[in-house]
Design an enzyme around this catalytic site. Structure first.
Site, PDB file in Angstrom:
ATOM      1  N   GLY B  33      32.069  42.912  93.294  1.00 27.47           N
ATOM      2  CA  GLY B  33      31.914  44.131  94.094  1.00 27.47           C
ATOM      3  C   GLY B  33      33.205  44.923  94.090  1.00 27.47           C
ATOM      4  N   LEU B  34      33.138  46.115  94.627  1.00 22.46           N
ATOM      5  CA  LEU B  34      34.297  47.007  94.666  1.00 22.46           C
ATOM      6  C   LEU B  34      35.442  46.393  95.475  1.00 22.46           C
ATOM      7  CD1 LEU B  34      32.507  50.407  95.463  1.00 22.46           C
ATOM      8  CD2 LEU B  34      33.489  49.704  93.256  1.00 22.46           C
ATOM      9  N   SER B  35      36.624  46.893  95.241  1.00 22.36           N
ATOM     10  CA  SER B  35      37.773  46.548  96.076  1.00 22.36           C
ATOM     11  C   SER B  35      37.444  46.939  97.522  1.00 22.36           C
ATOM     12  CB  SER B  35      38.998  47.325  95.578  1.00 22.36           C
ATOM     13  OG  SER B  35      40.131  47.017  96.343  1.00 22.36           O
ATOM     14  N   GLY B  38      34.499  43.394 100.662  1.00 24.37           N
ATOM     15  CA  GLY B  38      34.379  42.222 101.536  1.00 24.37           C
ATOM     16  C   GLY B  38      34.196  40.904 100.791  1.00 24.37           C
ATOM     17  N   LYS B  39      34.359  40.923  99.476  1.00 24.80           N
ATOM     18  CA  LYS B  39      34.168  39.711  98.653  1.00 24.80           C
ATOM     19  C   LYS B  39      34.973  38.512  99.163  1.00 24.80           C
ATOM     20  CE  LYS B  39      35.881  41.611  94.986  1.00 24.80           C
ATOM     21  NZ  LYS B  39      36.175  42.915  95.608  1.00 24.80           N
ATOM     22  N   SER B  40      36.286  38.704  99.263  1.00 17.24           N
ATOM     23  CA  SER B  40      37.163  37.583  99.614  1.00 17.24           C
ATOM     24  C   SER B  40      36.898  37.101 101.041  1.00 17.24           C
ATOM     25  CB  SER B  40      38.632  37.982  99.495  1.00 17.24           C
ATOM     26  OG  SER B  40      38.970  38.117  98.149  1.00 17.24           O
ATOM     27  N   SER B 107      35.420  42.021  89.065  1.00 20.62           N
ATOM     28  CA  SER B 107      34.656  41.759  87.832  1.00 20.62           C
ATOM     29  C   SER B 107      33.637  42.858  87.570  1.00 20.62           C
ATOM     30  CB  SER B 107      33.981  40.379  87.889  1.00 20.62           C
ATOM     31  OG  SER B 107      33.277  40.148  89.087  1.00 20.62           O
TER      32      SER B 107
END
Lengths: 209, 209
Positions: B33-35, B38-40, B107
């Site tokens: 997903g975009l910077s 909320g991925k991390s 990614s």
């Protein structure tokens, strides 16, 4: 995320959490030595014993690295250096995951091994010198690599036309052309026990036939 | 080694051995997903819950990879591709170690994510699309990166002057600008439960305040 009332209280999972969960001390056990000295065999045997005793381990070696992570690298000095740098970084991540990580690589250059030691937390790097006489390795030559190197079909082969820099102060020095795999594994278990990396009460292991 | 009477009977420790020992199914849960989507945060929260429930996990993200394994890489298309290739190979090794591996990386390119899926054993790759509107991400901008990219101080920033290719059929699609971290984690736990990756009987988790 859109609900700003919910605050996520982060207690990040770290190396301590992961190794506590596994009730073990994370380590990188780094096997260095000539091709055919017995690095992978001894590392594999040690891993099997450790896993059988309930430890959580992983074995990094040429087989699972050269075909994947490092499949863009050859065997020039520069590529060997980059190969060991990457493997060292992966070993660090594996140790960070709480695992007892075994790494079996010729890793001929002192500086490269020193670099791996340096990126790991104090006391988590154990250098194991799998010391076998070049002649013995050439006689064994299980993959016919020394023969090819002698005929010039492989260039920059360690011990033939590329140097091997032996460790000066390895944590463990295995005389791999004088003792059996079982004896080497017991030497390692004894050392790990001595430094408190294994729980008390291990017994020497009888391996093989 | 010198004693040719001793034959080492190798039963190599493999993925099955290692995951059986951990009584879990090895997985790579890949957050894209975009910077600032909320991925991390979501990955870290999921990891904390899984570890708390006794699962053996590891979280790969920019913090532990860009400073180490991939510290020679920049942000050109080619370097991004190599970054994800290496991370994918490491995730594969982590899964081979029997771990539930979480990977949180922008990614942005479909082909790179497809490659990671392809190198993993069938059923061990779970793509999680952390979907947040670009405007939302730009408003959040916790590290001021979007602002810098807008001013041209960062080049090739995903969503600004470098493309993001959204997953077409992710295993899990999180509407990260509409639900809380707790809801996202429960959506993931629910999915993992549904596919049989978690033992029966989990309870939704109340996270945060």
């Amino acid at each position: 995320m859109s609900n700003s009332n919910i605050v996520w209280h982060s207690h990040p999972v770290d190396q301590q959490t992961r190794s506590d969960q596994k009730t073990q001390r994370p380590l990188v056990i780094w096997f260095t030595g000539l091709s055919a000295s017995g690095k992978s065999t001894i590392a594999g045997a040690l891993e099997q014993i450790l896993t059988g005793q309930g430890y959580h381990t992983y074995l990094l070696d040429g087989d699972n690295v050269r075909h994947g992570l490092c499949n863009d690298l050859g065997f020039s000095d520069q590529d060997r250096q980059e190969n060991i740098r990457r493997v060292g970084e992966v070993a660090k991540l594996m140790a960070d995951a709480g695992l007892i990580t075994l790494a079996a690589f010729i890793s001929p250059f002192r500086d490269d091994r020193r670099l791996v030691r340096k990126i790991l937390p104090e006391g988590q790097f154990i250098e194991v010198y799998v010391d076998a006489n070049l002649e013995v390795c050439q006689t064994r030559d299980p993959k016919g690599l020394y023969a090819k190197a002698q005929r010039g079909e492989i260039k920059q082969f360690t011990g033939i036309d590329s140097p091997y820099e032996a460790p000066e102060k390895p944590e463990v020095h295995i005389q791999a052309d004088q003792i059996s795999v079982a004896e080497a594994v017991n030497q390692l278990l004894s050392y790990l026990h001595e430094i408190g990396a294994l729980q008390a009460g291990y017994e020497p292991v009888a391996l093989g036939a």
